[in-house]
Design a protein around this motif. Structure first.
Motif, PDB file in Angstrom:
ATOM      1  N   ASN A 144    -108.242 -12.210   9.220  1.00 22.36           N
ATOM      2  CA  ASN A 144    -106.928 -11.645   9.056  1.00 22.36           C
ATOM      3  C   ASN A 144    -105.975 -12.220   7.997  1.00 22.36           C
ATOM      4  N   LEU A 145    -106.472 -13.314   7.727  1.00 19.42           N
ATOM      5  CA  LEU A 145    -105.429 -14.481   6.779  1.00 19.42           C
ATOM      6  C   LEU A 145    -105.196 -13.635   5.630  1.00 19.42           C
ATOM      7  N   MET A 146    -106.454 -13.263   4.763  1.00 18.87           N
ATOM      8  CA  MET A 146    -106.265 -12.757   3.420  1.00 18.87           C
ATOM      9  C   MET A 146    -105.515 -11.261   3.568  1.00 18.87           C
ATOM     10  N   LYS A 147    -105.780 -10.652   4.667  1.00 21.22           N
ATOM     11  CA  LYS A 147    -104.841  -9.333   4.609  1.00 21.22           C
ATOM     12  C   LYS A 147    -103.529  -9.686   4.919  1.00 21.22           C
ATOM     13  N   PHE A 148    -103.176 -10.612   5.721  1.00 23.51           N
ATOM     14  CA  PHE A 148    -101.837 -11.222   5.875  1.00 23.51           C
ATOM     15  C   PHE A 148    -101.091 -11.502   4.694  1.00 23.51           C
ATOM     16  N   LEU A 149    -101.953 -12.089   3.684  1.00 21.41           N
ATOM     17  CA  LEU A 149    -101.391 -12.746   2.296  1.00 21.41           C
ATOM     18  C   LEU A 149    -101.056 -11.355   1.276  1.00 21.41           C
ATOM     19  N   GLY A 160     -83.705 -14.860   2.845  1.00 21.52           N
ATOM     20  CA  GLY A 160     -83.034 -14.097   3.947  1.00 21.52           C
ATOM     21  C   GLY A 160     -83.770 -13.164   4.859  1.00 21.52           C
ATOM     22  N   GLU A 161     -84.923 -12.544   4.344  1.00 24.69           N
ATOM     23  CA  GLU A 161     -85.629 -11.252   5.257  1.00 24.69           C
ATOM     24  C   GLU A 161     -87.017 -11.935   5.558  1.00 24.69           C
ATOM     25  N   ILE A 162     -87.333 -13.192   5.468  1.00 30.83           N
ATOM     26  CA  ILE A 162     -88.739 -13.751   5.581  1.00 30.83           C
ATOM     27  C   ILE A 162     -89.219 -13.288   6.942  1.00 30.83           C
ATOM     28  N   THR A 163     -88.270 -13.463   8.220  1.00 33.29           N
ATOM     29  CA  THR A 163     -88.680 -13.088   9.451  1.00 33.29           C
ATOM     30  C   THR A 163     -88.869 -11.543   9.447  1.00 33.29           C
ATOM     31  N   ALA A 164     -87.940 -10.882   9.120  1.00 34.08           N
ATOM     32  CA  ALA A 164     -88.098  -9.281   9.184  1.00 34.08           C
ATOM     33  C   ALA A 164     -89.474  -9.030   8.417  1.00 34.08           C
ATOM     34  N   VAL A 165     -90.000  -9.294   7.406  1.00 33.74           N
ATOM     35  CA  VAL A 165     -91.101  -9.322   6.756  1.00 33.74           C
ATOM     36  C   VAL A 165     -92.264  -9.452   7.775  1.00 33.74           C
ATOM     37  N   LEU A 166     -91.940 -10.711   8.301  1.00 35.37           N
ATOM     38  CA  LEU A 166     -93.259 -10.869   9.269  1.00 35.37           C
ATOM     39  C   LEU A 166     -93.246  -9.603  10.452  1.00 35.37           C
ATOM     40  N   GLN A 168     -92.517  -6.770  10.103  1.00 37.53           N
ATOM     41  CA  GLN A 168     -93.000  -5.693   9.626  1.00 37.53           C
ATOM     42  C   GLN A 168     -94.308  -5.626   9.225  1.00 37.53           C
ATOM     43  N   VAL A 169     -94.920  -6.857   9.009  1.00 37.12           N
ATOM     44  CA  VAL A 169     -96.603  -6.975   8.661  1.00 37.12           C
ATOM     45  C   VAL A 169     -97.301  -7.022   9.803  1.00 37.12           C
ATOM     46  N   SER A 170     -96.753  -7.546  10.977  1.00 38.47           N
ATOM     47  CA  SER A 170     -97.450  -7.861  12.267  1.00 38.47           C
ATOM     48  C   SER A 170     -98.177  -6.588  12.847  1.00 38.47           C
ATOM     49  N   PRO A 171     -97.983  -5.418  12.685  1.00 36.84           N
ATOM     50  CA  PRO A 171     -98.560  -4.334  13.155  1.00 36.84           C
ATOM     51  C   PRO A 171     -99.811  -4.282  12.521  1.00 36.84           C
ATOM     52  N   TYR A 172    -100.214  -4.768  11.146  1.00 35.39           N
ATOM     53  CA  TYR A 172    -101.136  -4.454  10.504  1.00 35.39           C
ATOM     54  C   TYR A 172    -102.365  -5.464  10.612  1.00 35.39           C
ATOM     55  N   GLU A 175    -105.077  -9.695  16.482  1.00 35.50           N
ATOM     56  CA  GLU A 175    -104.621 -10.820  17.235  1.00 35.50           C
ATOM     57  C   GLU A 175    -105.630 -12.072  16.951  1.00 35.50           C
ATOM     58  N   PRO A 176    -105.348 -13.198  17.152  1.00 32.85           N
ATOM     59  CA  PRO A 176    -103.941 -13.856  17.512  1.00 32.85           C
ATOM     60  C   PRO A 176    -102.773 -13.740  16.601  1.00 32.85           C
ATOM     61  N   LEU A 177    -103.087 -13.336  15.181  1.00 28.90           N
ATOM     62  CA  LEU A 177    -101.920 -13.209  14.203  1.00 28.90           C
ATOM     63  C   LEU A 177    -100.946 -12.554  14.610  1.00 28.90           C
ATOM     64  N   ARG A 178    -101.294 -11.256  15.063  1.00 20.62           N
ATOM     65  CA  ARG A 178    -100.024 -10.446  15.414  1.00 20.62           C
ATOM     66  C   ARG A 178     -99.099 -10.900  16.443  1.00 20.62           C
TER      67      ARG A 178
END
Length: 314
Positions: A144-149, A160-166, A168-172, A175-178
């Motif tokens: 899932n790491l390449m998909k995450f990138l 300022g929005e890095i955690t908000a991006v994380l 938004q990305v998590s549902p896609y 686990e355990p990355l999500r």
């Protein structure tokens, strides 16, 4: 005395003895000792969390035995499934299970050597199961790491929005990355300290490239660097890492083939020795001290080989 009065007296006696039993249970020494021990374990776990956060801030790499055990439970996913489980409870549970198997084997008529081997076999199976869970989570993160990138590259990320991006990305991603992405998002929103939330997230997954990416994100966030360049460089680094890991996997497969050949040759030699001596092999290996010692040595060698193979596979 009428029957109604007898029934009433019996009911009163039952209620009285039940209340007395509950009072003794609540006020008993064992109950107090259990609560004190459990409270001390919770206090130790909370102190360990504080030490982990302090070591993250100071960039200290050395960890204690309990911190390493806690990481092992975290990497395997056991801590996420049982949040109240601490390393102390895990070790006590393993000891209790081993002792139960030992005494059960003795009750079934086994010798103490066989009972000890059964308890050791249980601990070995638990260790192998934990290692397999760790390997499964490692491989899932690797997939899932390449998909995450790729998802990170689709966002115009600013500090300022890095955690908000994380979040938004998590549902896609799987686990355990999500789970760790969601935990990082909620921790950053709750505590307001994005840097510590990112560093804590890096320690929750065993994958080295994930740690490297998250730590680089934290550094870029601290110095307001261009995160788009970081994502592009991380893609190239991950592709190179994947290529090298495939080469290591081929070495691991070759090592397994070699160990299987050696195991088959060992069985042939032992069967030939059984035919020469005239004593059953099970009698020699399970009921004599030299045989039990040989089995122990073989088990240790296989365990060390398995550990080395896991290191090559990661």
């Amino acid at each position: 005395m009428s029957d109604y009065i007898k029934i009433l007296l019996l009911a009163e006696l039952a209620v009285g003895f039940t209340a007395l039993f509950l009072w003794i249970r609540r006020e008993s020494i064992l109950h107090q000792l259990w609560h004190r021990a459990y409270d001390s374990l919770e206090t130790a776990a909370a102190r360990r969390v504080q030490d982990n956060r302090r070591s993250l801030q100071l960039l200290q790499g050395k960890k204690s035995f309990w911190q390493r055990m806690e990481q092992r439970l975290l990497y395997s996913g056991i801590s996420r499934r049982f949040p109240s489980l601490t390393p102390e409870l895990w070790i006590l549970g393993n000891l209790a299970a081993g002792m139960a198997v030992y005494f059960l084997a003795l009750l079934l008529g086994a010798a103490w050597q066989q009972a000890l081997l059964a308890a050791g076999g249980l601990w070995l199976l638990i260790s192998v199961a934990v290692n397999q869970c760790m390997s499964h989570n490692y491989n899932a993160t690797d997939e899932n790491l390449m998909k995450f990138l790729d998802f990170l590259g689709n966002y115009s990320i600013t500090s300022g929005e890095i955690t908000a991006v994380l979040g938004q990305v998590s549902p896609y991603v799987g686990e355990p990355l999500r789970g760790v992405l969601d935990a990082c998002y909620y921790e950053a929103q709750t505590s307001g300290d994005t840097n510590i939330a990112l560093l804590a997230m890096a320690e929750k997954i065993q994958h080295p490239k994930f740690r490297e990416l998250v730590r680089n994100l934290e550094v870029s966030l601290r110095y307001s660097a261009d995160l788009t360049v970081l994502v592009s460089q991380s893609r190239r680094s991950l592709r190179e890492y994947t290529r090298m890991r495939q080469e290591r996997k081929s070495l691991v497969r070759e090592a397994w083939v070699n160990i299987l050949i050696l195991g088959a040759m060992t069985l042939v030699i032992l069967k030939a020795l059984e035919a020469l001596v005239g004593i059953p092999l099970s009698e020699i290996m399970l009921h004599t001290l030299p045989g039990i010692g040989c089995l122990t040595v073989i088990g240790v060698i296989l365990l060390l080989f398995y550990r080395q193979v896991r290191m090559l596979d990661q």
